[in-house]
Structures are given as C-alpha cells and as structure tokens.
Design a protein around this motif. Structure first.
Motif, short mmCIF file in Angstrom:
data_model
loop_
_atom_site.label_atom_id
_atom_site.label_comp_id
_atom_site.label_asym_id
_atom_site.label_seq_id
_atom_site.Cartn_x
_atom_site.Cartn_y
_atom_site.Cartn_z
N LYS A 64 -4.92 3.70 -9.12
CA LYS A 64 -4.40 2.51 -8.23
C LYS A 64 -3.49 2.85 -7.06
CE LYS A 64 -1.29 -1.45 -8.61
NZ LYS A 64 -0.67 -2.58 -9.40
N ASP A 65 -2.23 3.98 -7.48
CA ASP A 65 -1.40 4.32 -6.32
C ASP A 65 -2.13 4.84 -5.35
OD1 ASP A 65 0.44 3.54 -8.20
OD2 ASP A 65 0.83 5.62 -8.66
N LYS A 66 -3.09 5.94 -5.28
CA LYS A 66 -3.90 6.31 -4.19
C LYS A 66 -4.64 5.20 -3.52
CE LYS A 66 -4.27 10.15 -1.81
NZ LYS A 66 -3.12 10.71 -1.48
N ALA A 67 -5.54 4.36 -4.19
CA ALA A 67 -6.18 3.36 -3.48
C ALA A 67 -5.04 2.47 -2.72
CB ALA A 67 -6.94 2.60 -4.47
N VAL A 68 -3.91 2.07 -3.24
CA VAL A 68 -3.19 1.15 -2.49
C VAL A 68 -2.57 1.93 -1.30
CG1 VAL A 68 -0.83 0.07 -2.82
CG2 VAL A 68 -2.62 -0.35 -4.46
N GLU A 69 -2.24 3.31 -1.59
CA GLU A 69 -1.69 4.18 -0.50
C GLU A 69 -2.68 4.07 0.87
OE1 GLU A 69 -1.16 8.81 0.48
OE2 GLU A 69 -0.62 7.87 -1.48
N TYR A 70 -4.12 4.20 0.62
CA TYR A 70 -4.97 3.97 1.70
C TYR A 70 -5.25 2.81 2.30
CZ TYR A 70 -7.01 8.63 -0.34
OH TYR A 70 -7.13 9.80 -0.69
N LEU A 71 -5.16 1.83 1.45
CA LEU A 71 -5.10 0.46 1.81
C LEU A 71 -4.00 0.10 3.00
CD1 LEU A 71 -6.40 -1.43 -1.11
CD2 LEU A 71 -7.56 -1.03 0.77
N GLU A 72 -2.74 0.53 2.52
CA GLU A 72 -1.57 0.24 3.22
C GLU A 72 -1.49 0.77 4.55
OE1 GLU A 72 1.68 1.00 0.56
OE2 GLU A 72 1.80 -1.02 -0.48
N ALA A 73 -2.24 2.04 4.69
CA ALA A 73 -2.62 2.75 5.78
C ALA A 73 -3.60 2.26 6.66
CB ALA A 73 -2.93 4.34 5.39
N GLY A 74 -4.19 1.21 6.36
CA GLY A 74 -5.15 0.38 7.27
C GLY A 74 -6.48 1.20 7.02
#
Length: 234
Positions: free
Chosen positions: A111-121
C-alpha cells in the motif's frame, strides 16, 4: 463528489475492440490519452484490467478451477504490461504491481509504495487480481480501491450503464441514471460480482459505470457530462 484519487476498471474485452481477442492498439491508445488528460489535471489514477480478451474461466469441466483462475490472473498481468507500455508512449509514468512475485516483470504490491507512486502523479496498474482463485477482477477492483483510499471507482464496460434487464435481449430494458449499491445486491442485477458489490456496500465505495466506447467517456466521468450509471452508497 470529490475525485482526487480514482481507480479505473477496464474490461479485457473492451481493450480488444472489434477483434474480440488480444489487443486493439487504437482503442488502448485512446484510453491512454484520456487518462493522461485526467492525470494532467492533478487526479491520481490506478487501474485494474480484466483478462477476458485472453481467458474466461475453465475450458472444460475436466479442468481444475484453481488452475483456470491462475491462468486468468496471468492474463491480467499480460494486459497490464501491454497497456502500461501504451500509456508510457503518451508520456505517462507507470508501475505494475501484483500480489505475487513475477520476477522482474512487476513489483510486489504494498500500500505505501502504491500511494507513493500515485501521489507522484504516476499511474499504478494492479494486476493479478487478488492473487487467489475464486475471486474476480471486480472483487480485486473494489479491494484495491479500498486499500489505497480511492474516492470512486470508474468501471468502463462494453455496456453504457446499469439496466433492469439485458438490453441485448430486451429492447425495452430501462437504464438507471443513479442507484444504490444495496439495490444491485438486492436485485442481483449482475453488473458486478455479488462479492464485489457487498464489499463496496460495506465500505461505502461509490462506483460510476459507463461505456468505454462512448467518445471521451473516461474524461467525462471525471470532468462532467457523465451519461452512465452512478452507483452510490446511500
């Protein structure tokens, strides 16, 4: 409805276009361009793709259900690899995450890595379903949407919304502009798997169902002009 983060569910059959199997590049590139338009507006996008353009369950009663479902999971991985590459061709940065190890082809989901990618656009593809048999990509869609705190699920299908009966066989079928998830469960309408509908209902996850082939339908679902069916949590 706030749409800071969405999950787009694409059917494998829709990506095949008129070919009915494999990929139709024109269709996939058109989807990619719409997603880029959304991402450029600052909206975070993740994607789940079905595997029906390659595999639709057991080929015979002699085949083990678990093995058949595993083939289906791998079909979704193939779809995500292709589609992610088409997305990159229009200028999007993409990642493919799976619930099981696929060598260096995908990343193992966290989850943490997925959200990190999403927040980076960056666009995140959730491939491989839930990683377990007996669960469809509809269920995986709702599960992943809940896990990464998605605001709404956009379900792009071959049909342009929810009807009270099959419009292919009933010319008088009535289309719903808006309905609740509990109605889908109670009426057993079959637009999404029952397990997925119950999961969405319990976690108050709204959905927008619409036709992928309608021009600009993905962008319209986000920016206005939506003509499908809104499935809310009331």
């Amino acid at each position: 409805m706030e749409m800071k983060r969405i999950l787009l569910k694409l059917s494998g059959e829709a990506l095949a276009g008129d070919k009915k199997t494999g990929f139709d590049e024109e269709t996939v590139v058109a989807v990619a361009k719409q997603v880029k338009e959304i991402v450029d507006k600052g909206i975070q996008v993740s994607i789940v793709i079905g595997g029906g353009n390659f595999w639709r369950g057991r080929t015979s009663e002699n085949m083990d259900r678990v093995k058949a479902d595993q083939i289906g999971m791998l079909a979704t991985v193939m779809n995500c690899i292709y589609t992610a590459d088409m997305f990159r061709s229009v200028g999007l940065k993409t990642h493919i995450m799976t619930p099981f190890v696929c060598g260096n082809v995908t990343e193992l989901f966290t989850k943490d890595k997925a959200v990190e990618y999403l927040e980076a656009g960056e666009v995140v593809f959730f491939a491989g379903g839930t990683g377990h048999p007996y669960f469809s990509t509809d269920t995986a869609t709702v599960l992943m949407a809940i896990e990464v705190s998605t605001d709404v699920i956009l379900m792009a299908k071959a049909i342009d919304g929810v009807y009270d009966s099959d419009p292919k066989t009933n010319p008088d079928a009535k289309k719903y502009d808006r309905m609740s998830i509990s109605e889908i469960v109670d009426k057993k309408l079959g637009v999404i798997d029952l397990s997925a509908a119950v999961l969405a209902m319990e976690n108050k996850m709204p959905m927008m169902l619409f036709g992928l082939n309608d021009e600009g339908s993905i962008v319209k679902a986000v920016t206005g002009g939506f003509t499908g069916t809104l499935v809310d949590t009331d």
